[in-house]
Design a protein around this motif. Structure first.
Motif, PDB file in Angstrom:
ATOM      1  N   PHE A 147       2.188  -3.277   6.375  1.00  0.00           N
ATOM      2  CA  PHE A 147       2.895  -2.321   5.526  1.00  0.00           C
ATOM      3  C   PHE A 147       2.130  -2.121   4.230  1.00  0.00           C
ATOM      4  CE2 PHE A 147       6.086  -3.107   8.476  1.00  0.00           C
ATOM      5  CZ  PHE A 147       7.215  -2.362   8.244  1.00  0.00           C
ATOM      6  N   GLY A 148       2.165  -0.903   3.743  1.00  0.00           N
ATOM      7  CA  GLY A 148       1.575  -0.590   2.447  1.00  0.00           C
ATOM      8  C   GLY A 148       2.679  -0.268   1.452  1.00  0.00           C
ATOM      9  N   ASP A 149       2.278   0.162   0.263  1.00  0.00           N
ATOM     10  CA  ASP A 149       3.261   0.555  -0.744  1.00  0.00           C
ATOM     11  C   ASP A 149       3.964   1.827  -0.296  1.00  0.00           C
ATOM     12  OD1 ASP A 149       2.685  -1.551  -2.407  1.00  0.00           O
ATOM     13  OD2 ASP A 149       1.255  -0.432  -3.623  1.00  0.00           O
ATOM     14  N   CYS A 150       5.249   1.904  -0.584  1.00  0.00           N
ATOM     15  CA  CYS A 150       6.058   3.065  -0.220  1.00  0.00           C
ATOM     16  C   CYS A 150       6.263   3.935  -1.453  1.00  0.00           C
ATOM     17  CB  CYS A 150       7.406   2.616   0.334  1.00  0.00           C
ATOM     18  SG  CYS A 150       8.499   3.964   0.768  1.00  0.00           S
ATOM     19  N   HIS A 151       5.957   5.212  -1.336  1.00  0.00           N
ATOM     20  CA  HIS A 151       6.123   6.154  -2.437  1.00  0.00           C
ATOM     21  C   HIS A 151       7.158   7.223  -2.103  1.00  0.00           C
ATOM     22  CE1 HIS A 151       2.615   4.579  -4.596  1.00  0.00           C
ATOM     23  NE2 HIS A 151       2.068   4.459  -3.396  1.00  0.00           N
ATOM     24  N   LEU A 152       7.855   7.059  -0.980  1.00  0.00           N
ATOM     25  CA  LEU A 152       8.775   8.096  -0.527  1.00  0.00           C
ATOM     26  C   LEU A 152      10.161   7.991  -1.158  1.00  0.00           C
ATOM     27  CD1 LEU A 152       7.808   8.044   3.235  1.00  0.00           C
ATOM     28  CD2 LEU A 152       7.099   9.681   1.499  1.00  0.00           C
ATOM     29  N   MET A 153      10.737   6.792  -1.121  1.00  0.00           N
ATOM     30  CA  MET A 153      12.088   6.570  -1.630  1.00  0.00           C
ATOM     31  C   MET A 153      12.127   5.227  -2.340  1.00  0.00           C
ATOM     32  SD  MET A 153      14.315   7.686   1.641  1.00  0.00           S
ATOM     33  CE  MET A 153      13.271   8.244   2.967  1.00  0.00           C
ATOM     34  N   GLU A 154      13.253   4.932  -2.978  1.00  0.00           N
ATOM     35  CA  GLU A 154      13.402   3.633  -3.631  1.00  0.00           C
ATOM     36  C   GLU A 154      13.528   2.565  -2.556  1.00  0.00           C
ATOM     37  OE1 GLU A 154      16.362   1.557  -6.813  1.00  0.00           O
ATOM     38  OE2 GLU A 154      16.060   3.716  -6.927  1.00  0.00           O
ATOM     39  N   CYS A 155      12.655   1.552  -2.647  1.00  0.00           N
ATOM     40  CA  CYS A 155      12.488   0.628  -1.535  1.00  0.00           C
ATOM     41  C   CYS A 155      11.844  -0.667  -2.040  1.00  0.00           C
ATOM     42  CB  CYS A 155      11.583   1.334  -0.528  1.00  0.00           C
ATOM     43  SG  CYS A 155      11.017   0.390   0.860  1.00  0.00           S
ATOM     44  N   LEU A 215      16.316  -4.898  -2.894  1.00  0.00           N
ATOM     45  CA  LEU A 215      16.040  -5.826  -1.797  1.00  0.00           C
ATOM     46  C   LEU A 215      16.057  -5.118  -0.446  1.00  0.00           C
ATOM     47  CD1 LEU A 215      15.390  -8.716  -1.107  1.00  0.00           C
ATOM     48  CD2 LEU A 215      17.813  -9.246  -1.123  1.00  0.00           C
ATOM     49  N   GLU A 216      16.394  -3.845  -0.432  1.00  0.00           N
ATOM     50  CA  GLU A 216      16.489  -3.089   0.809  1.00  0.00           C
ATOM     51  C   GLU A 216      15.216  -2.297   1.069  1.00  0.00           C
ATOM     52  OE1 GLU A 216      18.715  -2.321  -1.792  1.00  0.00           O
ATOM     53  OE2 GLU A 216      20.198  -3.803  -1.182  1.00  0.00           O
ATOM     54  N   LEU A 217      15.012  -1.984   2.334  1.00  0.00           N
ATOM     55  CA  LEU A 217      13.947  -1.078   2.741  1.00  0.00           C
ATOM     56  C   LEU A 217      14.531   0.320   2.881  1.00  0.00           C
ATOM     57  CD1 LEU A 217      12.192  -3.155   5.533  1.00  0.00           C
ATOM     58  CD2 LEU A 217      11.366  -2.758   3.225  1.00  0.00           C
ATOM     59  N   CYS A 218      13.715   1.334   2.607  1.00  0.00           N
ATOM     60  CA  CYS A 218      14.158   2.708   2.835  1.00  0.00           C
ATOM     61  C   CYS A 218      14.155   2.970   4.342  1.00  0.00           C
ATOM     62  CB  CYS A 218      13.243   3.689   2.106  1.00  0.00           C
ATOM     63  SG  CYS A 218      11.570   3.776   2.769  1.00  0.00           S
ATOM     64  N   GLY A 219      14.682   4.108   4.742  1.00  0.00           N
ATOM     65  CA  GLY A 219      14.764   4.440   6.164  1.00  0.00           C
ATOM     66  C   GLY A 219      13.408   4.498   6.850  1.00  0.00           C
ATOM     67  N   VAL A 220      12.400   4.989   6.153  1.00  0.00           N
ATOM     68  CA  VAL A 220      11.062   5.101   6.730  1.00  0.00           C
ATOM     69  C   VAL A 220      10.468   3.708   6.959  1.00  0.00           C
ATOM     70  CG1 VAL A 220       8.729   5.970   6.337  1.00  0.00           C
ATOM     71  CG2 VAL A 220      10.700   7.358   5.683  1.00  0.00           C
ATOM     72  N   CYS A 221      10.553   2.844   5.958  1.00  0.00           N
ATOM     73  CA  CYS A 221      10.005   1.489   6.094  1.00  0.00           C
ATOM     74  C   CYS A 221      10.794   0.667   7.109  1.00  0.00           C
ATOM     75  CB  CYS A 221       9.975   0.777   4.742  1.00  0.00           C
ATOM     76  SG  CYS A 221       8.749   1.458   3.613  1.00  0.00           S
ATOM     77  N   LEU A 222      12.105   0.886   7.159  1.00  0.00           N
ATOM     78  CA  LEU A 222      12.928   0.181   8.137  1.00  0.00           C
ATOM     79  C   LEU A 222      12.534   0.588   9.554  1.00  0.00           C
ATOM     80  CD1 LEU A 222      15.230  -1.839   8.335  1.00  0.00           C
ATOM     81  CD2 LEU A 222      16.823   0.073   8.259  1.00  0.00           C
ATOM     82  N   ARG A 223      12.272   1.869   9.730  1.00  0.00           N
ATOM     83  CA  ARG A 223      11.828   2.347  11.042  1.00  0.00           C
ATOM     84  C   ARG A 223      10.457   1.756  11.398  1.00  0.00           C
ATOM     85  NH1 ARG A 223      13.696   3.527  15.746  1.00  0.00           N
ATOM     86  NH2 ARG A 223      12.496   5.099  16.795  1.00  0.00           N
ATOM     87  N   LYS A 224       9.562   1.636  10.421  1.00  0.00           N
ATOM     88  CA  LYS A 224       8.263   0.990  10.650  1.00  0.00           C
ATOM     89  C   LYS A 224       8.455  -0.458  11.077  1.00  0.00           C
ATOM     90  CE  LYS A 224       5.669   3.564   7.167  1.00  0.00           C
ATOM     91  NZ  LYS A 224       4.947   3.417   5.888  1.00  0.00           N
TER      92      LYS A 224
END
Length: 111
Positions: free
Chosen positions: A65-73, A91-100
């Motif tokens: 995983f890399g840094d997420c710039h899409l949503m608060e995550c 402490l949560e992952l955004c929907g995109v990172c959760l799907r990853k």
């Protein structure tokens, strides 16, 4: 560690499957003998939350995983190395990172 690593919260090397995390310097300014019992409990709580966030974040980096710039995550980049910067991350992952994460672990979403 050398001063050039003062900004480091954790370091991971996915190729060699190694992660290094350090929390001691976050609270080196605090003197426990001068703290009240309530302040010490609060400090332990902050350290625990910081540890969980950093370990989760760096473990995900070991998975590619890399840094997420899409949503608060949890995977958002943060500036600074003080615990206040880490504690601002959710402490949560955004929907995109959760799907990853589901894809990387091949988890069944219906289980």
């Amino acid at each position: 560690p050398p001063r050039r690593f003062d900004f480091v919260t954790g370091m991971t090397d996915a190729v060699h499957r190694v992660g290094l995390f350090s929390f001691a310097r976050y609270y080196e300014d605090q003197r426990r003998e001068e703290m009240s019992k309530q302040a010490e409990v609060e400090l332990r709580r902050q350290i625990s939350i910081c540890m969980v966030k950093v370990l989760c974040r760096e473990s995900l980096k070991l998975c590619g995983f890399g840094d997420c710039h899409l949503m608060e995550c949890l995977m958002n980049p943060f500036t600074g190395s003080r615990p206040e910067a880490v504690n601002r991350l959710p402490l949560e992952l955004c929907g995109v990172c959760l799907r990853k994460l589901y894809w990387a672990t091949q988890a069944d979403l219906l289980d």
